[in-house]
Design a protein around this motif. Sequence first.
Motif, mmCIF file in Angstrom:
data_model
loop_
_atom_site.group_PDB
_atom_site.id
_atom_site.type_symbol
_atom_site.label_atom_id
_atom_site.label_comp_id
_atom_site.label_asym_id
_atom_site.label_seq_id
_atom_site.Cartn_x
_atom_site.Cartn_y
_atom_site.Cartn_z
ATOM 1 N N GLU A 1 0.836 -1.200 0.000
ATOM 2 C CA GLU A 1 0.000 0.000 0.000
ATOM 3 C C GLU A 1 0.872 1.252 0.000
ATOM 4 O OE1 GLU A 1 -3.416 2.104 2.861
ATOM 5 O OE2 GLU A 1 -2.779 0.038 3.197
ATOM 6 N N TYR A 2 0.416 2.257 -0.708
ATOM 7 C CA TYR A 2 1.161 3.517 -0.769
ATOM 8 C C TYR A 2 1.165 4.164 0.613
ATOM 9 C CZ TYR A 2 2.896 7.776 -3.070
ATOM 10 O OH TYR A 2 3.662 8.848 -3.483
ATOM 11 N N MET B 1 -0.946 8.184 3.261
ATOM 12 C CA MET B 1 -1.876 8.495 4.346
ATOM 13 C C MET B 1 -1.331 8.077 5.708
ATOM 14 S SD MET B 1 -4.201 10.314 3.124
ATOM 15 C CE MET B 1 -5.098 10.482 4.662
ATOM 16 N N SER B 2 -0.550 7.014 5.766
ATOM 17 C CA SER B 2 0.017 6.629 7.063
ATOM 18 C C SER B 2 1.041 7.663 7.522
ATOM 19 C CB SER B 2 0.654 5.240 6.982
ATOM 20 O OG SER B 2 1.689 5.211 6.019
ATOM 21 N N ALA C 1 -3.048 9.818 -5.869
ATOM 22 C CA ALA C 1 -2.828 9.614 -4.431
ATOM 23 C C ALA C 1 -4.116 9.187 -3.749
ATOM 24 C CB ALA C 1 -2.289 10.899 -3.799
ATOM 25 N N SER D 1 -5.112 5.572 -1.915
ATOM 26 C CA SER D 1 -5.364 5.675 -0.473
ATOM 27 C C SER D 1 -6.710 5.102 -0.075
ATOM 28 C CB SER D 1 -5.264 7.144 -0.035
ATOM 29 O OG SER D 1 -3.984 7.660 -0.331
ATOM 30 N N LYS E 1 -9.328 7.283 1.797
ATOM 31 C CA LYS E 1 -8.935 7.913 3.065
ATOM 32 C C LYS E 1 -8.521 9.369 2.889
ATOM 33 C CE LYS E 1 -7.226 3.470 4.789
ATOM 34 N NZ LYS E 1 -5.998 2.703 5.123
ATOM 35 N N LEU E 2 -8.163 9.753 1.675
ATOM 36 C CA LEU E 2 -7.714 11.123 1.423
ATOM 37 C C LEU E 2 -8.941 11.976 1.103
ATOM 38 C CD1 LEU E 2 -4.631 12.058 -0.776
ATOM 39 C CD2 LEU E 2 -6.571 13.564 -0.481
#
Length: 703
Positions: free
Chosen positions: A615-616, A619-620, A649, A653, A656-657
């Motif tokens: 996973e990119y 967001m973390s 992005a 995500s 989540k973004l």
Amino acid sequence: MTNILLCTLGASWAVAPEIYGFTSPGKLPLYRHHPNKPELDKLLAEYDLEEVDEIWVCTTQGEATQKSLASLVQWADLLPKPPILRIWMAEATNELTTQHECRHIRELIVRAVLAAHEYAQGGQVTLSLAGGRKTMSADMQWAATVFGCSALLHVIGAEFKQMPESLKNAAPELFTKPLIADNCAAIMPLITGQTQRSDLLDIRMDDCEAVTAQAFPLPLPETGQSVVWPAPDKWLEQELKNREKTGSRLLGNYFFDLSRHEKHENWRSLYRLSPRLINHLRQTPLGPEHKNWLERLPKADLHRHLGGCLNLEDQRQVGLSVWQALSKQEKAKALAAVKTLLDESDRHWDWNWIDSIKNCDNKAHLSAALLVEASDAQLHNNLWQATEPRVALKHGERGFSAYERPGDLSGSTLLSSPAAIPSYAECIVRQCVVERLAYVELRGSPQKYGDGLVFLESFYQALQQALASLPARLKPEFRFIIIADRRKNEQLQQTIALAVQAKRRWPDFIVGLDLAGDESELLPDNIGEVFLPAFEVCLPITIHAGEGEEAGAIWKAAYLLHADRIGHGLTLNDHPELAERFRNRDICLELCPTSNIEVVGFRVPGNPATEQFSEYPLMSLWDKGLPLTVCTDNPGISRTTLTGEYLMAAAMSDGKLTLWDALAMIKQGFVHAFLPGGEKERLLKRFDADIYRYLSETFDFNS
């Protein structure tokens, strides 16, 4: 979307048709012969009122009311295209002579207005002050101040004794077609104003998150039917009064809680938006449907390589500029050198075809020959298609060179020719204007384009020339970061010396130094000493690190070279203590989603070629409070834009973004620009105001 007219009703049923005929002349041209028709039309246009789809009626159970309702229903049935009619009657109410009756009808009105706004789903809600007793009109006006409305409507007319006889006891048929002039003259529809929704509705209070129709329900009648509504156990009226009493405290608590839980400050003016709009921005995931919205926002790109900026069309334009500057003999020689490639139209060229061009003294001539004479298919196949799928190319057979292949005919290959520079600058400026980029930090290796200082002078002047004809509001501001290659230790000191000279000559243009190249190359033990000249002139430092390699390269960048920003930093999550250090020192990460997919490989939902990858981390890292912004890296190579990078992005995500996150990340791009404090503050204030104005116009939550 549904446009709703909400009114109250008493003994006179005709107020509903009178208001409806005014708001919906296309469906019922009631006032066609009105002596003040131009003024009525102007009023509708001024408030931008649309024709009504539904009429909602709140009334009592009195005997006179029943007669009025019968006439109203009959009137609606006679219309060729009737509006949907929905009717509520407050149970056990008649003349509104008791406190309980008045409270009951008030509760019905405020619930109906609340329900209308949610049911309209962005359509217009207009409220009528005419109809029923004066207390009902007062209740409607109060509801308007709380929930807002597109228009507050009223009807005034002659005294009953002075009315035309045909109006005194009018049958429903009379109001199904245009009134005669005498009847029109006795009626005057008005708009008394427009109101805004109260911010207090969207704030948590005690055990109530926000005022919604779900929390204070009202059953929806079938078309043309009536619902008898009993007094509730839980009163919306009381909730609204409580909120009004403690309004300032509620708003203060809301913004305090918002700031307390946020890890990244957003644009200052956004905290002046209504809580409803703020909540919408915070809860709405960024998605493809927001492309136009993103494009219109002023943005900063802090990581944009000069050599990888141009798409194929722009490469051809620059190639043509170089080609037109050549003599006949130079053109003939260049064509002869690339003839074999041009003749191979049906298959991929040998992988090493670029070597013969880059190793040639006149590489710009050969590049121009290919860009001018080769077909689109040839260029596309050999610059992009030959490296598909463009995922995790760094770990593939061709290595990093496969990622760079689409830019092999531009960058240093073209820019070694002075004839390329004006056209190159024009393409970059046009590209940034289209992308609505307000601030751009280009980065490149001028030492690879011949005399580095001569190139920088020419390129700076070309940029100014390309910007000269643009209106001020469209002009991007450009700065330049000089790249030093960690793979060439012997040239590192020379490049740093060039950067120092350039900084002294163009202090407002040269703003930073970047260390790039293969991270596996060990930095020399005395790297800190090598960078001392850059530190002495206070050149900010950004370093390519953590792009698929272990986090060790990142801590060296942070501790040995005092980096202000890190290009990528994708493995920072592997070193929690270092991530915390970055957050505390406010070291910004420059994340480039598409480039990161192409070079390292990350999972993109819906892209089977990426399923095996992790996973990119955007967001973390963001949720840890690390400052970061989204950049393009090489938009020409990756066929992307800064808007495209934010959307990528978001796709990576998994919802989540949010819009609020995107706005805060955009702000980070300006906050961490390599600019003096005064210049940075100027940009932040300017675009803060622009973004506030744009959001206020884009999202209308007052209707």
